[in-house]
Motif scaffolding. Structure first.
Motif, mmCIF file in Angstrom:
data_model
loop_
_atom_site.group_PDB
_atom_site.id
_atom_site.type_symbol
_atom_site.label_atom_id
_atom_site.label_comp_id
_atom_site.label_asym_id
_atom_site.label_seq_id
_atom_site.Cartn_x
_atom_site.Cartn_y
_atom_site.Cartn_z
ATOM 1 N N MET A 1 0.819 -1.195 0.000
ATOM 2 C CA MET A 1 0.000 0.000 0.000
ATOM 3 C C MET A 1 0.870 1.268 0.000
ATOM 4 N N GLU A 2 1.960 1.188 0.751
ATOM 5 C CA GLU A 2 2.852 2.342 0.816
ATOM 6 C C GLU A 2 3.481 2.641 -0.544
ATOM 7 N N SER A 3 3.854 1.597 -1.272
ATOM 8 C CA SER A 3 4.469 1.823 -2.583
ATOM 9 C C SER A 3 3.472 2.398 -3.578
ATOM 10 N N ILE A 4 2.206 2.018 -3.472
ATOM 11 C CA ILE A 4 1.182 2.583 -4.363
ATOM 12 C C ILE A 4 1.014 4.072 -4.077
ATOM 13 N N ILE A 5 0.960 4.427 -2.790
ATOM 14 C CA ILE A 5 0.828 5.845 -2.428
ATOM 15 C C ILE A 5 2.053 6.621 -2.891
ATOM 16 N N LEU A 6 3.223 6.018 -2.787
ATOM 17 C CA LEU A 6 4.445 6.697 -3.223
ATOM 18 C C LEU A 6 4.440 6.936 -4.733
ATOM 19 N N ILE A 7 3.985 5.957 -5.501
ATOM 20 C CA ILE A 7 3.912 6.121 -6.968
ATOM 21 C C ILE A 7 2.914 7.217 -7.328
ATOM 22 N N VAL A 8 1.741 7.205 -6.673
ATOM 23 C CA VAL A 8 0.737 8.245 -6.924
ATOM 24 C C VAL A 8 1.296 9.610 -6.528
ATOM 25 N N HIS A 9 2.017 9.668 -5.437
ATOM 26 C CA HIS A 9 2.628 10.919 -4.959
ATOM 27 C C HIS A 9 3.597 11.486 -5.996
ATOM 28 N N ILE A 10 4.418 10.633 -6.569
ATOM 29 C CA ILE A 10 5.381 11.085 -7.586
ATOM 30 C C ILE A 10 4.659 11.546 -8.848
ATOM 31 N N LEU A 11 3.630 10.805 -9.264
ATOM 32 C CA LEU A 11 2.871 11.209 -10.453
ATOM 33 C C LEU A 11 2.147 12.531 -10.230
ATOM 34 N N TYR A 73 2.677 6.499 7.541
ATOM 35 C CA TYR A 73 3.384 5.228 7.352
ATOM 36 C C TYR A 73 4.796 5.285 7.950
ATOM 37 N N ALA A 74 5.483 6.393 7.721
ATOM 38 C CA ALA A 74 6.851 6.521 8.227
ATOM 39 C C ALA A 74 6.871 6.559 9.753
ATOM 40 N N SER A 75 5.899 7.231 10.359
ATOM 41 C CA SER A 75 5.883 7.296 11.821
ATOM 42 C C SER A 75 5.515 5.951 12.435
ATOM 43 N N GLN A 76 4.692 5.170 11.764
ATOM 44 C CA GLN A 76 4.351 3.843 12.273
ATOM 45 C C GLN A 76 5.540 2.903 12.201
ATOM 46 N N LYS A 77 6.381 3.078 11.200
ATOM 47 C CA LYS A 77 7.559 2.216 11.061
ATOM 48 C C LYS A 77 8.621 2.526 12.109
ATOM 49 N N ALA A 78 8.700 3.768 12.549
ATOM 50 C CA ALA A 78 9.756 4.161 13.481
ATOM 51 C C ALA A 78 9.170 4.545 14.835
ATOM 52 N N LYS A 79 8.270 3.743 15.364
ATOM 53 C CA LYS A 79 7.627 4.044 16.649
ATOM 54 C C LYS A 79 8.606 3.980 17.804
ATOM 55 N N SER A 80 9.514 3.038 17.779
ATOM 56 C CA SER A 80 10.432 2.915 18.904
ATOM 57 C C SER A 80 11.848 2.699 18.401
ATOM 58 N N VAL A 81 12.778 2.756 19.306
ATOM 59 C CA VAL A 81 14.187 2.608 18.954
ATOM 60 C C VAL A 81 14.477 1.199 18.465
ATOM 61 N N THR A 82 13.763 0.210 18.977
ATOM 62 C CA THR A 82 14.021 -1.174 18.560
ATOM 63 C C THR A 82 13.651 -1.391 17.105
ATOM 64 N N ASP A 83 12.735 -0.582 16.583
ATOM 65 C CA ASP A 83 12.371 -0.712 15.177
ATOM 66 C C ASP A 83 13.470 -0.193 14.257
ATOM 67 N N LEU A 84 14.356 0.613 14.797
ATOM 68 C CA LEU A 84 15.429 1.169 13.980
ATOM 69 C C LEU A 84 16.628 0.244 13.866
ATOM 70 N N GLY A 85 16.590 -0.901 14.557
ATOM 71 C CA GLY A 85 17.686 -1.852 14.469
ATOM 72 C C GLY A 85 18.726 -1.693 15.549
ATOM 73 N N ILE A 86 18.497 -0.825 16.520
ATOM 74 C CA ILE A 86 19.442 -0.642 17.619
ATOM 75 C C ILE A 86 19.056 -1.616 18.722
ATOM 76 N N PRO A 87 19.943 -2.506 19.137
ATOM 77 C CA PRO A 87 19.580 -3.485 20.163
ATOM 78 C C PRO A 87 19.441 -2.832 21.536
ATOM 79 N N SER A 88 18.605 -3.431 22.371
ATOM 80 C CA SER A 88 18.413 -2.916 23.715
ATOM 81 C C SER A 88 19.600 -3.314 24.596
ATOM 82 N N GLU A 89 19.636 -2.758 25.798
ATOM 83 C CA GLU A 89 20.747 -3.040 26.703
ATOM 84 C C GLU A 89 20.783 -4.510 27.103
ATOM 85 N N GLU A 90 19.603 -5.137 27.238
ATOM 86 C CA GLU A 90 19.553 -6.557 27.601
ATOM 87 C C GLU A 90 20.193 -7.422 26.516
#
Length: 129
Positions: A1-11, A73-90
């Motif tokens: 769905m995100e890619s469809i919105i991105l294509i429409v956005h560019i057009l 969409y971008a804010s849902q993907k980056a809700k927390s630090v763990t979603d960015l690929g940074i491991p927690s202290e544990e």
């Protein structure tokens, strides 16, 4: 769905650029009062102002809507630090405990000794005096 919105956005962005480039500037009406330009328009003697202005406004509105959708969409993907690929202290502590420690290399007694006079640099002869 995100890619469809991105294509429409560019057009939509390309469409807005096209419609803005087709529109006449504010000073173009002054030349029409002297008899030039009004009969040469594609959209009739009333001009293209209404059609192009409304089309540009509609495209701009849909462009803003797609911008907001992409931001959600971008804010849902980056809700927390763990979603960015940074491991927690544990996770870091667990990895440090499980990682084996590599000891410093010590040659065994049966290994041959290296000759200290052998080096990697090419031999250079000194000139005789």
């Amino acid at each position: 769905m995100e890619s469809i919105i991105l294509i429409v956005h560019i057009l939509l962005a390309l469409g807005i650029i096209g419609f803005v480039m087709l529109q006449q500037g504010k000073g173009a009406d002054a030349g029409a009062s002297f008899g030039g330009g009004a009969s040469q328009t594609v959209f009739g003697s009333s001009g293209s102002g209404n059609f192009l202005s409304r089309s540009t406004a509609i495209l701009a509105t849909v462009f803003f809507i797609t911008s907001l959708a992409l931001a959600v969409y971008a804010s849902q993907k980056a809700k927390s630090v763990t979603d960015l690929g940074i491991p927690s202290e544990e996770v870091i502590e667990k990895l440090e405990q499980d990682t084996p420690v590599v000891e410093e290399y010590a040659p065994s007694s049966d290994a041959p000794e290296l000759d200290a006079s052998v080096s990697d640099e090419p031999a250079v002869e000194k000139p005789a005096n």
